[in-house]
Scaffold this motif. Structure first.
Motif, PDB file in Angstrom:
ATOM      1  N   ASP A   1     -15.139  63.051  47.328  1.00  0.00           N
ATOM      2  CA  ASP A   1     -14.756  63.145  46.080  1.00  0.00           C
ATOM      3  C   ASP A   1     -15.267  64.781  45.678  1.00  0.00           C
ATOM      4  O   ASP A   1     -16.602  64.820  45.674  1.00  0.00           O
ATOM      5  CB  ASP A   1     -15.385  62.009  45.100  1.00  0.00           C
ATOM      6  CG  ASP A   1     -15.122  62.508  43.601  1.00  0.00           C
ATOM      7  OD1 ASP A   1     -14.197  63.317  43.517  1.00  0.00           O
ATOM      8  OD2 ASP A   1     -15.551  61.526  42.891  1.00  0.00           O
TER       9      ASP A   1
ATOM     10  N   LEU B   1      -1.066  66.103  52.928  1.00  0.00           N
ATOM     11  CA  LEU B   1      -2.382  66.125  52.923  1.00  0.00           C
ATOM     12  C   LEU B   1      -3.001  67.113  52.264  1.00  0.00           C
ATOM     13  O   LEU B   1      -4.024  66.958  51.225  1.00  0.00           O
ATOM     14  CB  LEU B   1      -3.063  65.814  53.969  1.00  0.00           C
ATOM     15  CG  LEU B   1      -4.494  65.480  54.105  1.00  0.00           C
ATOM     16  CD1 LEU B   1      -4.935  64.373  53.390  1.00  0.00           C
ATOM     17  CD2 LEU B   1      -5.056  65.296  55.542  1.00  0.00           C
TER      18      LEU B   1
ATOM     19  N   LEU C   1     -11.923  70.839  53.503  1.00  0.00           N
ATOM     20  CA  LEU C   1     -10.927  71.375  53.103  1.00  0.00           C
ATOM     21  C   LEU C   1     -10.567  72.849  53.939  1.00  0.00           C
ATOM     22  O   LEU C   1      -9.340  73.055  54.306  1.00  0.00           O
ATOM     23  CB  LEU C   1     -10.781  71.826  51.728  1.00  0.00           C
ATOM     24  CG  LEU C   1      -9.296  72.071  50.955  1.00  0.00           C
ATOM     25  CD1 LEU C   1      -8.376  71.057  51.311  1.00  0.00           C
ATOM     26  CD2 LEU C   1      -9.629  72.677  49.438  1.00  0.00           C
TER      27      LEU C   1
ATOM     28  N   ALA D   1      -5.036  67.548  48.544  1.00  0.00           N
ATOM     29  CA  ALA D   1      -6.306  67.674  48.427  1.00  0.00           C
ATOM     30  C   ALA D   1      -6.686  69.004  47.640  1.00  0.00           C
ATOM     31  O   ALA D   1      -7.640  69.114  46.643  1.00  0.00           O
ATOM     32  CB  ALA D   1      -6.944  68.210  49.605  1.00  0.00           C
TER      33      ALA D   1
ATOM     34  N   ARG E   1      -6.441  67.831  44.096  1.00  0.00           N
ATOM     35  CA  ARG E   1      -7.555  67.278  43.474  1.00  0.00           C
ATOM     36  C   ARG E   1      -8.633  68.463  43.138  1.00  0.00           C
ATOM     37  O   ARG E   1      -9.423  68.158  42.239  1.00  0.00           O
ATOM     38  CB  ARG E   1      -8.030  66.147  44.544  1.00  0.00           C
ATOM     39  CG  ARG E   1      -7.348  65.044  44.758  1.00  0.00           C
ATOM     40  CD  ARG E   1      -8.069  64.211  45.969  1.00  0.00           C
ATOM     41  NE  ARG E   1      -9.345  63.715  45.474  1.00  0.00           N
ATOM     42  CZ  ARG E   1     -10.064  63.082  46.183  1.00  0.00           C
ATOM     43  NH1 ARG E   1      -9.857  62.693  47.578  1.00  0.00           N
ATOM     44  NH2 ARG E   1     -11.397  62.577  45.935  1.00  0.00           N
TER      45      ARG E   1
ATOM     46  N   GLU F   1      -8.633  63.457  56.983  1.00  0.00           N
ATOM     47  CA  GLU F   1      -8.383  62.960  55.580  1.00  0.00           C
ATOM     48  C   GLU F   1      -9.433  61.844  55.476  1.00  0.00           C
ATOM     49  O   GLU F   1      -9.875  61.595  54.069  1.00  0.00           O
ATOM     50  CB  GLU F   1      -6.939  61.986  55.886  1.00  0.00           C
ATOM     51  CG  GLU F   1      -6.777  61.491  54.486  1.00  0.00           C
ATOM     52  CD  GLU F   1      -5.291  60.772  54.626  1.00  0.00           C
ATOM     53  OE1 GLU F   1      -4.700  60.210  53.623  1.00  0.00           O
ATOM     54  OE2 GLU F   1      -4.617  60.745  55.836  1.00  0.00           O
TER      55      GLU F   1
ATOM     56  N   TYR G   1     -16.519  68.769  50.228  1.00  0.00           N
ATOM     57  CA  TYR G   1     -15.191  68.739  50.098  1.00  0.00           C
ATOM     58  C   TYR G   1     -14.569  70.069  50.323  1.00  0.00           C
ATOM     59  O   TYR G   1     -13.385  69.993  51.224  1.00  0.00           O
ATOM     60  CB  TYR G   1     -14.838  68.390  48.483  1.00  0.00           C
ATOM     61  CG  TYR G   1     -13.562  68.042  48.413  1.00  0.00           C
ATOM     62  CD1 TYR G   1     -12.783  66.670  48.507  1.00  0.00           C
ATOM     63  CD2 TYR G   1     -12.711  69.151  48.002  1.00  0.00           C
ATOM     64  CE1 TYR G   1     -11.550  66.700  48.295  1.00  0.00           C
ATOM     65  CE2 TYR G   1     -11.351  68.717  47.592  1.00  0.00           C
ATOM     66  CZ  TYR G   1     -10.629  67.445  47.787  1.00  0.00           C
ATOM     67  OH  TYR G   1      -9.447  67.248  47.613  1.00  0.00           O
TER      68      TYR G   1
ATOM     69  N   LEU H   1     -12.517  63.681  53.741  1.00  0.00           N
ATOM     70  CA  LEU H   1     -12.365  64.143  52.233  1.00  0.00           C
ATOM     71  C   LEU H   1     -13.247  63.478  51.267  1.00  0.00           C
ATOM     72  O   LEU H   1     -12.756  62.360  51.201  1.00  0.00           O
ATOM     73  CB  LEU H   1     -10.968  64.343  51.981  1.00  0.00           C
ATOM     74  CG  LEU H   1     -10.206  65.619  52.680  1.00  0.00           C
ATOM     75  CD1 LEU H   1      -8.815  65.485  52.072  1.00  0.00           C
ATOM     76  CD2 LEU H   1     -10.843  66.948  52.155  1.00  0.00           C
TER      77      LEU H   1
END
Length: 676
Positions: A97, A173, A109, A177, A180, A92, A105, A95
């Motif tokens: 932006d 989580l 992920l 993600a 986002r 976490e 990212y 991660l």
């Protein structure tokens, strides 16, 4: 004795102390026994924990020995689960932006997804082993009942989390993600989707129009593809497609708004006939071509680029939704609305315009909307083409009958060219033009093929020739309907000249032939001669000089004779002028030529007569009654005859053969009236 006494005393003292001490303990015990409540409560409080602590000691030896193996087997997967869970929460913090570091990212992920998958798989095993332990403890009474109940509740919560697509195993989580990442997908699209700038004027889209390039930069497309790959792996492809369709269809609509397409929403009830929206139909063809070749073509290419790795069905499905939401259905609906309007010859031309636009875009439509996801667009397009072809062929097939039906309508009271004649000659020429003949021929071929009939090559030509022959018969019929033979000649003079002038040098004129044209020119001369002779040509005879020379010696007698003849001429002239002042010759050259013939027939004779005999009456007190006109005033009046009235151009509306028509093709003022 004294020594024994001393020793005895000491012994007694010691015994006394012991007794006193025992007495104090007895008193304390008595005091305690006198208050049993608090003591029993304390014992009761401590007993359960004591009982739980000593229960394993009370259990059977075999059960105590076996529980160790169960615990060892459960501890290993449980410890692994805890270790991975700790690792997940460690990710976490890694991660980043997605906007600033999309590759990083996506990499984190992917690791998070793999860890979660491992967690989910091993969590099930750990739950199973822990469940076995609880069952063993319960069956063998190795543990406290309340403790076992607590363990069962904890395991039940773990099972629920695992069954909910493992979404709770990481505390949500992964879901956060992925959301986002969806937001980044939307941001990339919105920031790089700019409406295509429209030309300052209405777009002229021709064969040279270029196809718009992909409206998104290659790096952006690559990022979108990467995001799609990760979201698709997490069963979120449909959400991405929805975002993509929403943004891109909105972008296309914004581009189309500059074209002012409000007319696409018009309904059949909002216009009386096709002529009232004729301009919109012309715009429709240009706007449709612009939308297909510039906007939808670009969206089709972009869908293929972005969803390339997802498969053709996905990209085509996405494009079909964009096209439908962006406005292609509105274009097709407008065409359908036109087909549902009232039948009218002008509607035939407008249907052929629509057919030409669709035919021009046929290859583009097949390529862009040919896939199964575009079934609705395909069905609407096929339905529109069918309506257009059937409507055009139906109107064309009824034209001859409608022209024949017009014979029952009275001819124009002003002797001018009936609106039907001018309309049909121009109309047939347009049907034979390069703009309409190929489209009408193609429509007739297709319509015949639907009926399993063979299209005859001369069908179109022969039908047009039959229509013109019907017009000629109409003219003969109308000419006989006049009570005034002079007006009948005037009418035929007008119409034969109109046919000659408006068909010479045209495709229809070439089809009819030079001999046909010369025949109508000769008829014009023939009827012109008869008209002048039978009307204005009779007036000079009223100015006879007969008998005036014999009375040269008697001025009074001669004056009376001149007065009589001038009076008769004036009355005849006034009557004829009043009657023919409402007659119309639309063609300027024909009007000037006819006025010139009338002037030549009257003015020279009148001028000579007035020069010779005018002085006999000019000095008379009532001279104005007889010398009413000068030669100049007559010429001016005659030269101003037959001026056309303001006209309202229109068409005649198709009716069934049994239908009734209004009285007259033109109204009393000479203005064409629409036949209803």
């Amino acid at each position: 004795m004294g020594s024994m006494t001393d020793g005895g005393v000491e012994n007694l003292k010691s015994a006394r102390k012991l007794l006193l001490a025992s007495l104090e303990k007895s008193k304390t015990l008595v005091a305690t026994l006198e208050q049993p409540g608090p003591m029993f409560e304390e014992i009761n409080r401590r007993l359960p924990s004591l009982e739980a602590a000593v229960r394993p000691i009370r259990a059977q030896k075999e059960a105590l020995v076996a529980v160790g193996g169960h615990i060892n087997r459960a501890v290993v997967p449980a410890a692994a689960v805890l270790k991975v869970f700790d690792a997940i929460h460690g990710l976490e913090k890694s991660l980043s932006d997605p906007q600033s570091d999309l590759p990083g990212y996506l990499s984190v992920l992917k690791r998070l997804q793999e860890a979660l998958r491992f967690l989910g798989d091993n969590c099930g095993m750990a739950i199973q082993w822990l469940d076995d332990i609880v069952e063993y403890l319960e069956d063998n009474k190795v543990a406290d009942d309340r403790y076992i109940v607590y363990l069962k509740k904890a395991l039940e919560v773990l099972r629920e989390w695992q069954n909910e697509e493992r979404g709770h195993l990481d505390g949500g989580l992964l879901g956060a993600a992925l959301e986002r990442l969806e937001n980044e997908f939307r941001r990339l699209l919105m920031e790089n989707s700019v409406p295509l700038p429209m030309p300052s004027s209405s777009p002229t889209v021709g064969e040279q129009a270029c196809i718009a390039p992909s409206p998104l930069p290659v790096p952006v497309i690559q990022k979108l593809q990467a995001i799609l790959g990760r979201l698709s792996a997490n069963d979120r492809l449909e959400k991405c497609i929805s975002i993509y369709v929403e943004v891109r269809s909105s972008n296309v609509r914004a581009s189309l708004q500059a074209l002012n397409l409000d007319y696409l929403e018009i309904s059949v009830s909002e216009f009386n006939d096709v002529q009232s929206i004729e301009g919109y139909i012309a715009q429709w063809g240009k706007h449709l071509e612009f939308a297909v070749k510039h906007l939808f073509e670009a969206e089709y290419k972009l869908c293929n680029d972005v969803f390339e790795r997802m498969g053709l069905e996905v990209s085509m499905g996405c494009f079909s939704r964009i096209a439908a939401q962006a406005g292609i259905l509105a274009f097709l609906q407008f065409g359908k609305t036109v087909t549902e309007s009232k039948k009218d010859p002008i509607k035939l031309l407008k249907l052929l315009d629509i057919f030409a636009s669709l035919n021009k875009l046929r290859l583009d439509f097949n390529r862009l909307f040919g896939g199964s996801p575009c079934a609705e667009i395909q069905n609407l397009t096929r339905d529109l083409i069918k309506r257009v072809i059937e409507g055009a062929c139906e109107i064309f097939g009824e034209l001859l009958v409608q022209v024949e039906l017009q014979r029952q309508v009275p001819p124009p009271s002003d002797g001018s060219v009936p609106r039907l004649v001018s309309f049909i000659t121009d109309y047939c020429n347009r049907l034979l033009s390069e703009d309409y003949k190929p489209m009408l021929t193609q429509a007739l071929v297709i319509q015949r093929s639907w009926k399993q009939e063979i299209f005859q090559e001369r069908l179109l030509i022969d039908e047009v020739l039959n229509i013109i022959r019907a017009i000629e018969i109409n003219l003969d019929t109308w000419s006989k309907a006049y009570d005034d033979s002079v007006l009948s000649h005037f009418f035929m003079m007008n119409n034969h000249w109109h046919l000659y002038k408006h068909l010479k040098g045209t495709k229809l004129g070439a089809l009819l032939g030079d001999s046909w044209l010369r025949e109508h020119e000769q008829y014009k001369e023939y009827y012109s001669t008869i008209y002048v002779r039978e009307s204005w040509g009779k007036l000079p005879a009223l100015l006879s000089r007969e008998g005036l020379i014999l009375f040269s010696g008697g001025r009074a007698t001669a004056r009376d004779l001149v007065k009589k003849r001038l009076k008769g001429f004036n009355e005849a002239f006034d009557n004829m002028y009043q009657k023919q002042s409402s007659w119309v010759v639309v063609e300027k050259d024909m009007r000037e030529r006819t006025c010139q013939l009338i002037v030549q027939a009257i003015v020279p004779v009148y001028r000579s007569y007035m020069q010779n005999y005018g002085p006999l009456v000019e000095q008379d007190a009532s001279s104005s009654k007889y010398a009413k006109y000068t030669a100049q005033s007559l010429e001016k009046m005659l030269s101003s005859l037959f001026q056309p009235k303001p006209v309202k151009h229109g068409s005649f509306r198709i009716r069934q053969s049994s239908g009734k028509f209004t009285n007259g093709i033109t109204d009393e003022g000479g203005s064409p009236s629409t036949v209803t």
